[in-house]
Design a protein around this motif. Structure first.
Motif, short mmCIF file in Angstrom:
data_model
loop_
_atom_site.label_atom_id
_atom_site.label_comp_id
_atom_site.label_asym_id
_atom_site.label_seq_id
_atom_site.Cartn_x
_atom_site.Cartn_y
_atom_site.Cartn_z
N LEU A 171 13.57 -5.04 14.72
CA LEU A 171 13.98 -4.09 15.74
C LEU A 171 14.92 -3.03 15.18
O LEU A 171 15.11 -1.98 15.79
N SER A 172 15.52 -3.28 14.03
CA SER A 172 16.28 -2.25 13.33
C SER A 172 15.32 -1.45 12.46
O SER A 172 14.68 -2.01 11.56
N PRO A 173 15.17 -0.15 12.71
CA PRO A 173 14.24 0.64 11.91
C PRO A 173 14.51 0.58 10.41
O PRO A 173 13.57 0.54 9.62
N SER A 174 15.77 0.57 10.03
CA SER A 174 16.07 0.56 8.60
C SER A 174 15.59 -0.74 7.95
O SER A 174 15.07 -0.73 6.82
N LEU A 175 15.74 -1.87 8.65
CA LEU A 175 15.27 -3.13 8.10
C LEU A 175 13.75 -3.23 8.19
O LEU A 175 13.10 -3.81 7.31
N ALA A 176 13.18 -2.66 9.24
CA ALA A 176 11.72 -2.64 9.37
C ALA A 176 11.09 -1.85 8.23
O ALA A 176 10.04 -2.23 7.70
N SER A 177 11.74 -0.78 7.82
CA SER A 177 11.24 0.02 6.71
C SER A 177 11.23 -0.79 5.42
O SER A 177 10.29 -0.69 4.61
N ASP A 178 12.26 -1.60 5.21
CA ASP A 178 12.31 -2.48 4.04
C ASP A 178 11.16 -3.49 4.07
O ASP A 178 10.53 -3.78 3.04
N MET A 179 10.88 -4.02 5.27
CA MET A 179 9.78 -4.98 5.40
C MET A 179 8.44 -4.30 5.13
O MET A 179 7.56 -4.88 4.48
N ALA A 180 8.28 -3.07 5.61
CA ALA A 180 7.04 -2.33 5.38
C ALA A 180 6.81 -2.10 3.88
O ALA A 180 5.67 -2.16 3.40
N LEU A 181 7.88 -1.84 3.15
CA LEU A 181 7.77 -1.66 1.70
C LEU A 181 7.29 -2.95 1.04
O LEU A 181 6.44 -2.93 0.14
N SER A 182 7.81 -4.08 1.50
CA SER A 182 7.37 -5.38 0.96
C SER A 182 5.90 -5.61 1.24
O SER A 182 5.17 -6.15 0.41
N VAL A 183 5.46 -5.21 2.43
CA VAL A 183 4.05 -5.34 2.80
C VAL A 183 3.19 -4.50 1.86
O VAL A 183 2.18 -4.96 1.32
N LYS A 184 3.60 -3.24 1.65
CA LYS A 184 2.84 -2.35 0.76
C LYS A 184 2.75 -2.92 -0.65
O LYS A 184 1.69 -2.91 -1.28
N THR A 185 3.85 -3.44 -1.15
CA THR A 185 3.89 -4.00 -2.50
C THR A 185 2.95 -5.20 -2.62
O THR A 185 2.19 -5.32 -3.59
N ALA A 186 2.98 -6.08 -1.61
CA ALA A 186 2.12 -7.26 -1.64
C ALA A 186 0.65 -6.89 -1.59
O ALA A 186 -0.18 -7.45 -2.32
N LEU A 187 0.30 -5.93 -0.75
CA LEU A 187 -1.09 -5.50 -0.64
C LEU A 187 -1.57 -4.83 -1.93
O LEU A 187 -2.70 -5.05 -2.37
N THR A 188 -0.70 -4.05 -2.55
CA THR A 188 -1.05 -3.36 -3.79
C THR A 188 -1.32 -4.35 -4.91
O THR A 188 -2.24 -4.16 -5.72
N GLU A 189 -0.53 -5.42 -4.97
CA GLU A 189 -0.74 -6.43 -6.00
C GLU A 189 -2.07 -7.15 -5.83
O GLU A 189 -2.72 -7.52 -6.81
N LEU A 190 -2.50 -7.33 -4.58
CA LEU A 190 -3.77 -7.99 -4.31
C LEU A 190 -4.96 -7.05 -4.50
O LEU A 190 -6.04 -7.48 -4.88
N SER A 191 -4.75 -5.77 -4.23
CA SER A 191 -5.83 -4.79 -4.31
C SER A 191 -5.35 -3.52 -5.00
O SER A 191 -5.18 -2.47 -4.38
N PRO A 192 -5.14 -3.58 -6.32
CA PRO A 192 -4.57 -2.43 -7.05
C PRO A 192 -5.46 -1.19 -7.01
O PRO A 192 -4.95 -0.07 -7.15
N ASP A 193 -6.75 -1.36 -6.80
CA ASP A 193 -7.64 -0.20 -6.73
C ASP A 193 -7.31 0.70 -5.54
O ASP A 193 -7.66 1.89 -5.54
N ASN A 194 -6.66 0.13 -4.53
CA ASN A 194 -6.32 0.90 -3.33
C ASN A 194 -4.86 1.35 -3.32
O ASN A 194 -4.34 1.77 -2.29
N ALA A 195 -4.21 1.27 -4.47
CA ALA A 195 -2.77 1.54 -4.54
C ALA A 195 -2.40 2.92 -4.01
O ALA A 195 -1.41 3.07 -3.28
N ASP A 196 -3.15 3.93 -4.38
CA ASP A 196 -2.82 5.29 -3.96
C ASP A 196 -2.90 5.43 -2.44
O ASP A 196 -2.02 6.04 -1.81
N MET A 197 -3.95 4.88 -1.85
CA MET A 197 -4.10 4.95 -0.39
C MET A 197 -2.99 4.18 0.30
O MET A 197 -2.40 4.66 1.28
N TYR A 198 -2.68 3.00 -0.21
CA TYR A 198 -1.62 2.19 0.39
C TYR A 198 -0.28 2.92 0.34
O TYR A 198 0.49 2.91 1.30
N ASN A 199 0.00 3.55 -0.79
CA ASN A 199 1.28 4.25 -0.93
C ASN A 199 1.36 5.44 0.01
O ASN A 199 2.39 5.69 0.64
#
Length: 313
Positions: free
Chosen positions: A148-176
């Motif tokens: 519910l804190s946007p600043s902490l939610a943004s940190d969580m979203a970054l973790s999500v992006k990082t995890a997805l990129t590691e699983l699917s590096p071919d989509n890294a540019d789109m994910y970022n």
């Protein structure tokens, strides 16, 4: 008849090829399970149709009391990725993770977030009229509603992006690219919250259970939860004090969460003039929430309610 058989054979080959191509495409689609709705929304917005994502919580579920079935656990173990907040903040997710850890990649998106330090760093930002921490229920570092804190939610979203990129590096540019757009939206939510809390008429915000502790600390108002952090109901004396406070301060609104049910809230409605306002703590979506809801759209609804509660609108 001789001409028909070759045609049938070719047709079967074509269908088999289409089926194999479809299976190959499906095999490339990641299966992701999440806990709370914000994580589901972040995955959808960052990864798009490169993943199939599903929250473990059914609509209207209360994370404090939800228990998965054995069938659920089998499904989670078949996933490519299981995203949680953290084991400290979500004991149920911790139990699931312990069971499926040998089969599924598990990421705690808030593992690096020090909730206690966050609360302490914003402790001095409150208004003078707000109650001291001793006068509030204790929401401490174990309050799970960090999204519910946007600043902490943004940190969580970054973790999500990082995890997805590691699983699917071919989509890294789109994910970022998608993450950057999401991050910009979340920053706008922070600006809205800063604006509505800059000079409030009311510094006490009453809510059905203690879910807005991070918002209260960050934006300088006082949370008064009717139920406690784990939805424990107040004693008769505490309930009387809450009702007296609402009437004495002429509180115009109370925030009610769709996944928090309590007979106490009915008593408060009958004993005060405060009007109910919808506020979703985003543990899960409610049955009446839009199917295309996002973290941003749901937070905007929450901000509208919070604005009314703070500013008598």
């Amino acid at each position: 008849m001789k001409k028909i058989f070759p045609l049938l054979f070719l047709l079967l080959l074509t269908l088999a090829a289409c089926s194999n191509n479809q299976n190959s495409a499906d095999d490339q689609t990641l299966t992701v399970y999440t806990t709370v709705f914000p994580l589901t929304s972040f995955v959808e917005q960052i990864a798009g149709d490169t993943v199939n994502v599903e929250s473990i919580y059914p609509q209207g579920a209360d994370m404090h009391s939800y228990e998965p079935t054995q069938k659920d656990m089998i499904s989670y173990s078949d996933g490519d990725l299981f995203l949680t907040t953290s084991n400290e903040l979500d004991p149920v997710a911790s139990s699931i993770a312990e069971t499926i850890k040998n089969d599924t990649e598990i990421i705690e998106t808030a593992a690096d977030i020090n909730a206690e330090a966050f609360l302490e760093s914003h402790h001095e930002h409150g208004h003078e009229e707000a109650h001291s921490d001793e006068e509030e229920h204790d929401h401490g570092s174990m309050d799970p509603h960090i999204w519910l804190s946007p600043s902490l939610a943004s940190d969580m979203a970054l973790s999500v992006k990082t995890a997805l990129t590691e699983l699917s590096p071919d989509n890294a540019d789109m994910y970022n690219e998608n993450y950057e757009a999401l991050k910009a939206d979340i920053e706008q939510l922070d600006e809205q919250l800063t604006q509505i809390s800059s000079d409030p008429v009311n510094t006490d915000v009453f809510i059905s259970h203690e879910s807005i502790g991070y918002l209260a600390h960050q934006y300088g108002f006082n949370q008064v939860g009717i139920n406690g952090l784990s939805n424990q109901e107040p004693s008769q004396q505490e309930l009387t004090e809450i009702i007296d406070s609402i009437n004495a301060e002429d509180i115009p609104y109370i925030l009610y969460e769709p996944n928090v049910t309590s007979t106490v809230t009915d008593v408060i409605r009958s004993e005060t003039n405060a009007e109910p306002l919808y506020f979703n703590n985003l543990e899960s979506l409610a049955n009446d929430d839009p199917e295309d809801a996002t973290y941003q759209s749901m937070m905007e609804k929450n901000i509208e309610s919070l604005d009314k509660a703070l500013n008598n609108k």
